[in-house]
Write a protein that holds these residues in place. Sequence first.
Motif, PDB file in Angstrom:
ATOM      1  N   PRO A  29       5.693  -1.237  11.224  1.00 57.11           N
ATOM      2  CA  PRO A  29       5.078  -0.145  11.594  1.00 57.11           C
ATOM      3  C   PRO A  29       4.089  -0.192  12.705  1.00 57.11           C
ATOM      4  O   PRO A  29       3.314  -1.488  13.106  1.00 57.11           O
ATOM      5  CB  PRO A  29       3.932   0.267  10.544  1.00 57.11           C
ATOM      6  CG  PRO A  29       4.017  -1.262   9.809  1.00 57.11           C
ATOM      7  CD  PRO A  29       5.531  -1.617   9.933  1.00 57.11           C
ATOM      8  N   GLY A  30       4.583   0.293  14.070  1.00 54.34           N
ATOM      9  CA  GLY A  30       3.822  -0.024  15.154  1.00 54.34           C
ATOM     10  C   GLY A  30       4.427  -0.954  16.003  1.00 54.34           C
ATOM     11  O   GLY A  30       3.895  -1.326  17.290  1.00 54.34           O
ATOM     12  N   GLN A  46      12.846   0.102   5.340  1.00 54.41           N
ATOM     13  CA  GLN A  46      12.343  -0.402   3.751  1.00 54.41           C
ATOM     14  C   GLN A  46      10.877  -1.051   3.861  1.00 54.41           C
ATOM     15  O   GLN A  46      10.173  -1.270   2.811  1.00 54.41           O
ATOM     16  CB  GLN A  46      13.130  -1.257   2.915  1.00 54.41           C
ATOM     17  CG  GLN A  46      14.420  -0.637   2.681  1.00 54.41           C
ATOM     18  CD  GLN A  46      15.658  -1.306   3.678  1.00 54.41           C
ATOM     19  OE1 GLN A  46      15.172  -1.194   4.739  1.00 54.41           O
ATOM     20  NE2 GLN A  46      16.697  -1.524   3.141  1.00 54.41           N
ATOM     21  N   TYR A  47      10.262  -0.985   5.058  1.00 54.39           N
ATOM     22  CA  TYR A  47       8.810  -1.895   5.024  1.00 54.39           C
ATOM     23  C   TYR A  47       8.044  -1.187   4.312  1.00 54.39           C
ATOM     24  O   TYR A  47       7.631   0.143   4.511  1.00 54.39           O
ATOM     25  CB  TYR A  47       8.605  -2.267   6.471  1.00 54.39           C
ATOM     26  CG  TYR A  47       6.995  -2.557   6.306  1.00 54.39           C
ATOM     27  CD1 TYR A  47       6.949  -4.074   6.093  1.00 54.39           C
ATOM     28  CD2 TYR A  47       6.051  -1.971   6.526  1.00 54.39           C
ATOM     29  CE1 TYR A  47       5.594  -4.473   6.059  1.00 54.39           C
ATOM     30  CE2 TYR A  47       4.687  -2.360   6.409  1.00 54.39           C
ATOM     31  CZ  TYR A  47       4.560  -3.847   6.196  1.00 54.39           C
ATOM     32  OH  TYR A  47       3.238  -4.534   6.232  1.00 54.39           O
ATOM     33  N   HIS A  48       7.312  -1.728   3.556  1.00 54.40           N
ATOM     34  CA  HIS A  48       5.814  -1.086   2.770  1.00 54.40           C
ATOM     35  C   HIS A  48       4.995  -2.292   2.769  1.00 54.40           C
ATOM     36  O   HIS A  48       5.444  -3.501   2.065  1.00 54.40           O
ATOM     37  CB  HIS A  48       6.155  -0.478   1.369  1.00 54.40           C
ATOM     38  CG  HIS A  48       5.511   0.414   0.719  1.00 54.40           C
ATOM     39  ND1 HIS A  48       5.075   1.664   1.350  1.00 54.40           N
ATOM     40  CD2 HIS A  48       4.412   0.160   0.080  1.00 54.40           C
ATOM     41  CE1 HIS A  48       4.105   2.229   0.596  1.00 54.40           C
ATOM     42  NE2 HIS A  48       3.410   1.361   0.034  1.00 54.40           N
ATOM     43  N   PRO A  49       3.728  -2.186   2.918  1.00 54.77           N
ATOM     44  CA  PRO A  49       2.677  -3.231   2.550  1.00 54.77           C
ATOM     45  C   PRO A  49       2.781  -3.853   1.027  1.00 54.77           C
ATOM     46  O   PRO A  49       2.858  -2.888   0.324  1.00 54.77           O
ATOM     47  CB  PRO A  49       1.330  -2.821   3.290  1.00 54.77           C
ATOM     48  CG  PRO A  49       1.509  -1.056   2.995  1.00 54.77           C
ATOM     49  CD  PRO A  49       2.986  -0.831   3.216  1.00 54.77           C
ATOM     50  N   ASP A  65      -3.116  -3.501  10.865  1.00 54.28           N
ATOM     51  CA  ASP A  65      -2.186  -2.875  11.689  1.00 54.28           C
ATOM     52  C   ASP A  65      -0.924  -2.449  11.160  1.00 54.28           C
ATOM     53  O   ASP A  65      -0.193  -1.512  11.581  1.00 54.28           O
ATOM     54  CB  ASP A  65      -1.933  -3.477  12.871  1.00 54.28           C
ATOM     55  CG  ASP A  65      -1.634  -4.949  12.944  1.00 54.28           C
ATOM     56  OD1 ASP A  65      -1.850  -5.589  11.940  1.00 54.28           O
ATOM     57  OD2 ASP A  65      -0.946  -5.429  13.963  1.00 54.28           O
ATOM     58  N   ILE A  66      -0.535  -3.432  10.059  1.00 55.22           N
ATOM     59  CA  ILE A  66       0.636  -3.073   9.186  1.00 55.22           C
ATOM     60  C   ILE A  66       0.261  -2.850   7.736  1.00 55.22           C
ATOM     61  O   ILE A  66       1.274  -2.647   6.870  1.00 55.22           O
ATOM     62  CB  ILE A  66       1.555  -4.253   9.455  1.00 55.22           C
ATOM     63  CG1 ILE A  66       0.983  -5.501   8.823  1.00 55.22           C
ATOM     64  CG2 ILE A  66       2.110  -4.502  10.804  1.00 55.22           C
ATOM     65  CD1 ILE A  66       1.946  -6.808   8.863  1.00 55.22           C
ATOM     66  N   ASN A  67      -0.751  -2.137   7.713  1.00 56.66           N
ATOM     67  CA  ASN A  67      -1.042  -1.725   6.244  1.00 56.66           C
ATOM     68  C   ASN A  67      -0.767  -0.315   6.009  1.00 56.66           C
ATOM     69  O   ASN A  67      -1.469   0.396   5.552  1.00 56.66           O
ATOM     70  CB  ASN A  67      -2.855  -2.054   5.990  1.00 56.66           C
ATOM     71  CG  ASN A  67      -3.141  -1.855   4.606  1.00 56.66           C
ATOM     72  OD1 ASN A  67      -2.097  -2.336   3.745  1.00 56.66           O
ATOM     73  ND2 ASN A  67      -4.236  -1.193   4.368  1.00 56.66           N
ATOM     74  N   ARG A  68       0.605  -0.149   6.403  1.00 56.43           N
ATOM     75  CA  ARG A  68       1.102   1.513   6.055  1.00 56.43           C
ATOM     76  C   ARG A  68       2.591   1.256   5.988  1.00 56.43           C
ATOM     77  O   ARG A  68       3.235   0.228   6.576  1.00 56.43           O
ATOM     78  CB  ARG A  68       0.573   2.364   7.109  1.00 56.43           C
ATOM     79  CG  ARG A  68       1.187   2.178   8.506  1.00 56.43           C
ATOM     80  CD  ARG A  68       0.755   3.438   9.581  1.00 56.43           C
ATOM     81  NE  ARG A  68       1.245   2.982  10.733  1.00 56.43           N
ATOM     82  CZ  ARG A  68       2.423   3.248  11.283  1.00 56.43           C
ATOM     83  NH1 ARG A  68       3.380   3.529  10.669  1.00 56.43           N
ATOM     84  NH2 ARG A  68       2.560   2.892  12.822  1.00 56.43           N
ATOM     85  N   ALA A  69       3.238   2.387   5.163  1.00 56.19           N
ATOM     86  CA  ALA A  69       4.797   2.364   5.386  1.00 56.19           C
ATOM     87  C   ALA A  69       5.272   2.561   6.788  1.00 56.19           C
ATOM     88  O   ALA A  69       4.458   3.390   7.753  1.00 56.19           O
ATOM     89  CB  ALA A  69       5.188   3.337   4.421  1.00 56.19           C
TER      90      ALA A  69
END
Length: 230
Positions: A134-135, A162-165, A194-198
């Motif tokens: 994300p981002g 597939q990324y999910h925190p 900053d990556i604490n979201r799908a």
Amino acid sequence: MHLRPEELAEWYLKLQETGRVHNIDLVTPEHVVPQVVLSILHAKTLGLTLPIVYNTSSFDSLASIELLDGLVDIYLPDFKVWNAATSKRLLKADDYAEVAKESIKAMYKQVGDLCFTTDGLAKKGVLLRHLVMPGFEDEGKHIMQWLAENVSTDLYVHVMEQYHPRAHVGKQRRGPLGQSVSSPKPSKQLRYVDINRAVRLEEVHSVSQAAREAGLWRFAEAAEHGGHNI
């Protein structure tokens, strides 16, 4: 559980004979490559015919990749991030991208483009994975451009969504004595806010589009069981 190379080789054979598997998948074995090499050599003397898959983050030494030449059939490398600052912060390795570039080129030199059996199973080559963060889609775009220009436009690529925190991403940072860090803005004190979201689908699509614009055209789709059709 610790196994000698000969014992590991026997497990390969058990999987071939009774497990009904399509390959032997070795996951992040960089730290034990000499032992893995011995196990593969021994297994081949015992009758192993299944393809060997080397599943890696790409943070591999060229010496390790050289040892595997002629023994690995399918390389399954990741290319995670592009910028040194990002890899230093998220991967704790500021030289990740430079190492990955050389490793991936060495893997491709050994086995080339991914090819398949008549029933659709991968039998030899490289399948490159990039997990869109994300981002960080701009880093993914740089990676796709580099792959097209420096490896091959025929490279088989999986742009993953597939990324999910998980794990420590959404946890609070700790102070020097282990206490939680207090702040009028608690969300800013998360370890990796900053990556604490799908990841968003539009971010994934932008990386996929950049890959196509760079000339890449062979894209993997995830199998129904969540893995790859290899």
